[in-house]
Design a protein around this motif. Structure first.
Motif, PDB file in Angstrom:
ATOM      1  N   THR A 172       1.171   9.527   9.540  1.00 51.18           N
ATOM      2  CA  THR A 172       0.746   8.177   8.843  1.00 51.18           C
ATOM      3  C   THR A 172       1.090   7.054   9.808  1.00 51.18           C
ATOM      4  O   THR A 172       0.527   6.017   9.699  1.00 51.18           O
TER       5      THR A 172
ATOM      6  N   ASP B 260      -3.050   1.330  -4.329  1.00 50.86           N
ATOM      7  CA  ASP B 260      -3.110   2.796  -3.773  1.00 50.86           C
ATOM      8  C   ASP B 260      -3.862   3.046  -2.377  1.00 50.86           C
ATOM      9  O   ASP B 260      -4.449   1.950  -1.935  1.00 50.86           O
ATOM     10  N   CYS B 261      -3.526   3.840  -1.792  1.00 51.35           N
ATOM     11  CA  CYS B 261      -3.961   4.064  -0.299  1.00 51.35           C
ATOM     12  C   CYS B 261      -5.499   4.223  -0.301  1.00 51.35           C
ATOM     13  O   CYS B 261      -6.209   4.017   0.650  1.00 51.35           O
ATOM     14  N   ASP B 262      -6.142   4.707  -1.438  1.00 55.55           N
ATOM     15  CA  ASP B 262      -7.441   4.809  -1.505  1.00 55.55           C
ATOM     16  C   ASP B 262      -8.448   3.777  -2.424  1.00 55.55           C
ATOM     17  O   ASP B 262      -9.294   4.023  -2.669  1.00 55.55           O
TER      18      ASP B 262
ATOM     19  N   VAL C   7       2.993  -1.218   4.148  1.00 55.88           N
ATOM     20  CA  VAL C   7       2.289   0.244   4.136  1.00 55.88           C
ATOM     21  C   VAL C   7       3.775   1.335   3.665  1.00 55.88           C
ATOM     22  O   VAL C   7       4.508   1.610   4.744  1.00 55.88           O
TER      23      VAL C   7
ATOM     24  N   VAL D 231       0.858  -1.214  -0.071  1.00 55.93           N
ATOM     25  CA  VAL D 231      -0.106   0.219  -0.125  1.00 55.93           C
ATOM     26  C   VAL D 231       1.017   1.139   0.155  1.00 55.93           C
ATOM     27  O   VAL D 231       1.818   1.397   1.105  1.00 55.93           O
TER      28      VAL D 231
ATOM     29  N   ASP E  84       5.248   4.840   3.216  1.00 54.34           N
ATOM     30  CA  ASP E  84       5.060   6.072   3.722  1.00 54.34           C
ATOM     31  C   ASP E  84       6.315   6.856   2.940  1.00 54.34           C
ATOM     32  O   ASP E  84       7.230   7.025   3.521  1.00 54.34           O
TER      33      ASP E  84
ATOM     34  N   THR F  94       1.465   5.281  -0.159  1.00 49.19           N
ATOM     35  CA  THR F  94       1.092   6.820   0.212  1.00 49.19           C
ATOM     36  C   THR F  94       2.132   7.697   0.572  1.00 49.19           C
ATOM     37  O   THR F  94       3.275   7.170   0.612  1.00 49.19           O
TER      38      THR F  94
ATOM     39  N   THR G  25      -6.810   5.655   3.969  1.00 50.45           N
ATOM     40  CA  THR G  25      -5.937   4.453   4.024  1.00 50.45           C
ATOM     41  C   THR G  25      -6.087   3.407   5.044  1.00 50.45           C
ATOM     42  O   THR G  25      -5.443   2.153   5.023  1.00 50.45           O
TER      43      THR G  25
ATOM     44  N   GLU H   1      -4.003  12.599   1.110  1.00 44.22           N
ATOM     45  CA  GLU H   1      -4.531  11.519   1.089  1.00 44.22           C
ATOM     46  C   GLU H   1      -5.107  11.078   2.480  1.00 44.22           C
ATOM     47  O   GLU H   1      -3.808  10.820   3.204  1.00 44.22           O
TER      48      GLU H   1
ATOM     49  N   THR I  63      -8.464   0.830   3.794  1.00 45.63           N
ATOM     50  CA  THR I  63      -7.691   0.069   2.871  1.00 45.63           C
ATOM     51  C   THR I  63      -6.957  -0.850   3.446  1.00 45.63           C
ATOM     52  O   THR I  63      -6.969  -2.105   3.363  1.00 45.63           O
TER      53      THR I  63
END
Length: 457
Positions: free
Chosen positions: A181, A341-343, A172, A138, A174, A140, A151, A146, A154
């Motif tokens: 985050t 993607d994070c969304d 994830v 993932v 970042d 972001t 996130t 975002e 997700t």
């Protein structure tokens, strides 16, 4: 066809080989194919009556184009020959572009998977699962653009997938090294201890809480457990409290302190300078303590912020994906990689099993590089007046490309074979997951150091 001896008794109560008698009185040998040997997916052609009209229109346009160019070439404009020549070249270019655009639309196909056959072959009840491990990425960057709540949804939909928990790992990335985050992911890991068992107990779909609680449907349909209503109300209250904590973190992050962010123990946050900071890895959930409220194991959840230094080209999202591939190779080394993607949350808890129907197919799996999922969108008006659903691309062009050879990679929602990226089979034995392995070289070599050496990414 191969003659297969049936291991099941026939309808007459006998055992062994199954035989039948045809209408002409001659004995006929019947064949029974074991379901575990059947293909895990199949191609479903679109009916010809839905495509023939469009194909006829393409052919008519092509014939008209030929007559048009025959006229244009045979009638040059002598008084403005240069302008005529440029216009003809442009028209030929546009015609070729149109023709290339029609090839993918000539033979679109659908695909159908057989999850029951996958379970019969690799995930039988009462036996250890033989499904391959999957590492999910993932990505972001800026939590202010975002939203961390999106996130978090997700990540929660990934942690609650219908797949063996010891074979799922969520990483994830970042790329903005934001403390917001990191803290929101910590809150997400705590909420996942309650959300994941609730989803699996009551078979919740979708498993992103924000979108599940927004559904305008009868949520009691097919629910038979008396405790569901009470547990759903309690979970909705827990999620609302979770949203309040995330919103508080976002409000706190609006104003950056002059001295930079500090962690709970008083030390400075290493990522205060997003362009010059060391690499950071934090395992929130995993095999050593990642248990839900029912005492069951949870999938791994890992926070990664790659090292950045001034004067180096970091290649944005592509560089972040490369860093995740290296980190995941050391920690879990899953045979397959899926990036989102994070969304982009999972709207089906069986999405990973759907991908494995192609990747682990004994006939086609070794020839498959990646499986691209289509995208679906929420929050769009009923009539889609601005074409935000992108139906032409995902439901026409991509299906047409699949009919030729395969769809293109669109940057998200894609499951890769790690071997296709590395060039050789990933190592999955326990001995190869020891901490003294630093990195798997893309050229196939292995580099090992002593356990006292420092590891960095």
């Amino acid at each position: 066809m191969m003659q297969v001896t049936s291991k099941y008794p026939d309808a007459r109560g006998g055992g062994g080989d199954m035989e039948g008698t045809g209408s002409n009185g001659e004995d006929m040998q019947m064949y029974k194919v074991d379901d575990a040997r059947l293909p895990l997916s199949r191609i479903v052609p679109i009916p010809a009556n839905q495509l023939n009209l469009y194909r006829i229109v393409i052919i008519l346009r092509l014939i008209i184009l030929c007559f048009f160019f025959q006229y244009r070439v045979s009638h040059p404009v002598r008084d403005a020959y240069g302008l005529w020549l440029v216009s003809v070249i442009c028209e030929i270019w546009f015609a070729l572009s149109w023709l290339l655009d029609q090839f993918p639309k000539w033979y679109p196909i659908n695909r159908e998977t057989y999850l029951d056959r996958l379970a019969l072959r690799y995930d039988r009840e009462g036996e250890p699962s033989q499904l391959c491990p999957i590492d999910i990425f993932v990505s972001t960057v800026d939590p202010l653009k975002e939203p961390p709540l999106i996130t978090a949804n997700t990540v929660l939909s990934i942690l609650a997938v219908d797949y063996p928990v010891d074979k799922v790992s969520c990483y994830v990335s970042d790329d903005g090294s934001a403390m917001l985050t990191f803290e929101s992911l910590s809150e997400t890991a705590e909420f996942a201890r309650k959300w994941v068992p609730f989803c699996k107990k009551h078979n919740i779909e979708p498993r992103a809480p924000e979108f599940y609680f927004q559904q305008k449907i009868d949520y009691l349909k097919d629910k038979i457990q008396p405790s569901f209503v009470k547990e759903r109300r309690a979970m909705k209250r827990e999620y609302e409290e979770f949203k309040i904590r995330i919103n508080a973190l976002v409000a706190k992050a609006q104003k950056v302190p002059e001295e930079g962010w500090t962690m709970a123990d008083g030390t400075a946050w290493p990522g205060n300078n997003p362009r010059d900071h060391p690499g950071m890895i934090q395992v929130f959930l995993g095999h050593s303590g990642g248990l839900d409220t029912d005492g069951n194991e949870l999938p791994r959840l890992v926070y990664v912020s790659r090292e950045k230094r001034p004067g180096f080209q970091h290649h944005k999202k592509a560089g972040a994906m490369n860093a995740l591939i290296r980190v995941s190779a050391v920690l879990t080394n899953g045979a397959y990689l899926l990036n989102v993607d994070c969304d982009h949350y999972f709207n089906s808890s069986k999405a990973l099993r759907e991908a494995m129907c192609f990747m682990m197919d004994p006939a086609l799996g070794r020839k498959t590089c990646y499986v691209q999922f289509p995208q679906r969108f929420d929050g769009i008006d009923l009539h889609d007046r601005y074409a935000n659903r992108n139906i032409v691309f995902f439901d026409i062009n991509m299906k047409g490309l699949d009919g030729i050879q395969g769809p293109m990679y669109v940057g998200t929602g894609c499951c890769f074979n790690r071997q296709a990226l590395y060039g050789y089979d990933p190592v999955l034995t326990e001995a190869d997951l020891e901490p003294n392995i630093v990195v798997k070289s893309c050229c196939g070599g292995r580099k090992k150091k002593s356990k006292s050496s420092n590891h960095s990414f």
